[in-house]
Motif scaffolding. Sequence first.
Motif, short mmCIF file in Angstrom:
data_model
loop_
_atom_site.label_atom_id
_atom_site.label_comp_id
_atom_site.label_asym_id
_atom_site.label_seq_id
_atom_site.Cartn_x
_atom_site.Cartn_y
_atom_site.Cartn_z
N GLN A 270 25.15 42.81 -29.14
CA GLN A 270 24.52 41.49 -28.98
C GLN A 270 23.20 41.59 -28.19
N LEU A 271 23.22 42.33 -27.10
CA LEU A 271 22.00 42.43 -26.28
C LEU A 271 20.90 43.19 -27.02
N THR A 272 21.28 44.22 -27.77
CA THR A 272 20.27 44.97 -28.54
C THR A 272 19.58 44.03 -29.52
N TYR A 273 20.37 43.20 -30.17
CA TYR A 273 19.78 42.26 -31.14
C TYR A 273 18.80 41.32 -30.42
N LEU A 274 19.23 40.79 -29.30
CA LEU A 274 18.37 39.85 -28.56
C LEU A 274 17.10 40.55 -28.07
N ASN A 275 17.28 41.79 -27.63
CA ASN A 275 16.13 42.55 -27.13
C ASN A 275 15.12 42.81 -28.24
N ASP A 276 15.65 43.07 -29.44
CA ASP A 276 14.76 43.40 -30.57
C ASP A 276 14.21 42.16 -31.28
N HIS A 277 14.75 41.00 -30.96
CA HIS A 277 14.35 39.77 -31.68
C HIS A 277 13.98 38.67 -30.69
N PRO A 278 12.86 38.84 -30.00
CA PRO A 278 12.47 37.81 -29.03
C PRO A 278 12.23 36.45 -29.67
N GLU A 279 12.01 36.46 -31.01
CA GLU A 279 11.79 35.18 -31.69
C GLU A 279 13.02 34.27 -31.62
N VAL A 280 14.19 34.87 -31.35
CA VAL A 280 15.40 34.04 -31.19
C VAL A 280 15.17 33.00 -30.09
N TYR A 281 14.54 33.45 -29.00
CA TYR A 281 14.36 32.56 -27.86
C TYR A 281 13.39 31.41 -28.19
N THR A 282 12.33 31.77 -28.93
CA THR A 282 11.37 30.72 -29.31
C THR A 282 12.07 29.70 -30.20
N LYS A 283 12.88 30.22 -31.13
CA LYS A 283 13.54 29.32 -32.09
C LYS A 283 14.57 28.42 -31.40
N ILE A 284 15.43 29.00 -30.57
CA ILE A 284 16.50 28.15 -30.02
C ILE A 284 15.94 27.15 -29.00
N GLU A 285 14.88 27.54 -28.31
CA GLU A 285 14.27 26.58 -27.38
C GLU A 285 13.61 25.45 -28.17
N ALA A 286 12.89 25.80 -29.25
CA ALA A 286 12.23 24.76 -30.06
C ALA A 286 13.27 23.82 -30.67
N ASN A 287 14.36 24.39 -31.17
CA ASN A 287 15.41 23.56 -31.78
C ASN A 287 16.05 22.62 -30.76
N THR A 288 16.24 23.14 -29.55
CA THR A 288 16.89 22.31 -28.52
C THR A 288 15.93 21.22 -28.05
N THR A 289 14.65 21.58 -27.96
CA THR A 289 13.65 20.56 -27.58
C THR A 289 13.61 19.46 -28.64
N TRP A 290 13.68 19.88 -29.91
CA TRP A 290 13.68 18.90 -31.00
C TRP A 290 14.87 17.94 -30.87
#
Length: 429
Positions: free
Chosen positions: A311-331
Amino acid sequence: MDTSEKLFEQAQKVMPGGVNSPVRAYRAVGMTPRFIQSAKGAYITDVDGVQYIDYVGSWGPMILGHANPQVLRAVEQTMKNGLSFGAPTERETDLANLVVSMVPNIEMVRMVNSGTEAVMSAVRVARGATGKDKIIKFEGCYHGHSDAMLVKAGSGALTGGRPDSAGVPAAVAGDTLTATYNDLDSVERLLQANKGQVAAVIVEPVAANMGVVPPAQGFLEGLRALCDEYHALLIFDEVITGFRLARGGAQEYFGVKADLVTFGKIIGGGMPVGAFAGSRELMEQVAPTGPIYQAGTLSGNPVAMAAGITQLTYLNDHPEVYTKIEANTTWLADQLRALEDKYHAGTTVNQIGSLLSVFFTEQPVTNFAGAKSSDVARYAEYFRHMLAQKIYLAPAQFEAMFVGNAHTQADLDATAAAAEKTLAAMANA
Ligand SMILES: Cc1ncc(COP(=O)(O)O)c(C=O)c1O
Ligand SMILES: N[C@H](C=O)CCC(=O)O
């Protein structure tokens, strides 16, 4: 009776309240908990086959969604070699290296089995390293159920009306001082009145166990400065925020350095893992290199390590996850705020990163008093309406809503539509 009701009846005969963690019992919402059969991606399915959009996400770990194929594969492959050895494995070093590479300001990590253990151990390290006994925590923050932390605690302790648990010796509770979240003066007053006696200030960098309460501008920086001035350690309890706000957690997100950091939830990919971490100087004071004892038969369990690494390797390699989940939550937060403007149901929406809370109070929620001003009966009503529309939320006002990478725009649309129906009905009732 549906199947959950039947199972709950049986469960209550052999487990207190029918559960293994109080908040699951649905007491705050006056319902029978849904017993879960399975979960996949953003969805959770109960034993009667009803599928919900899940915003609990096992209380945070499932940031990539349930039954993530890569995590499952890693677990399956690892378990073929045995479930536990009580001896070192390479995977423990791999996960520790990954954590050290992702999180700022830490050099060494010790794995444990839960967030509670992580905090309990970090507090011991703080006390052992400083030679002081007192700890400052914040009213409404929850740091697991170790004795020292069950003082004015949040989450299930708060929901159940017992923020100070029975069974905690007065002598232990007496060393836990409580300050007001987002109020630096309240911290300084305690540090001043207990000069030379405070080992650490422990904080949820985003409070998420009295509902979600973001830190005010300058609050975390102010804690850092006060800890430096009064020679206390700063502990960030990142059991929720770790690997969620950013790859490096709250330290990266807010740019504030902690001395000790605790992890849980996401670090285990859904398996029971926690960890505490800090500088080499602090961590080498832990046994066997140092005098501060800490241990665990199943700590660093190979299968749990494999899930965490994946799980952490995926998150480390895919920083776009953070942009997406923050944008979705803001929406989603914007939608919910717009519903308040339209229907005046009496809500305040707090959101930061992928964490969100709808409080049933009209006053701003910046601390425990604000959170406590919520009408919990109205939250329960909201919860019941949302569940009936297949939206699975935390069954208590004083918890967070977790948005993950598996939630699609269609899921968010469905959630906003369900909230509109609910809040419109509640406003008109
Ligand atoms: C901030 C925080 N710290 C500690 C804990 C305790 O973790 P666990 O439930 O894994 O013992 C939790 C959640 O339960 C938490 O949210
Ligand atoms: N608020 C808790 C975790 O963050 C809820 C989980 C639990 O206590 O069961």
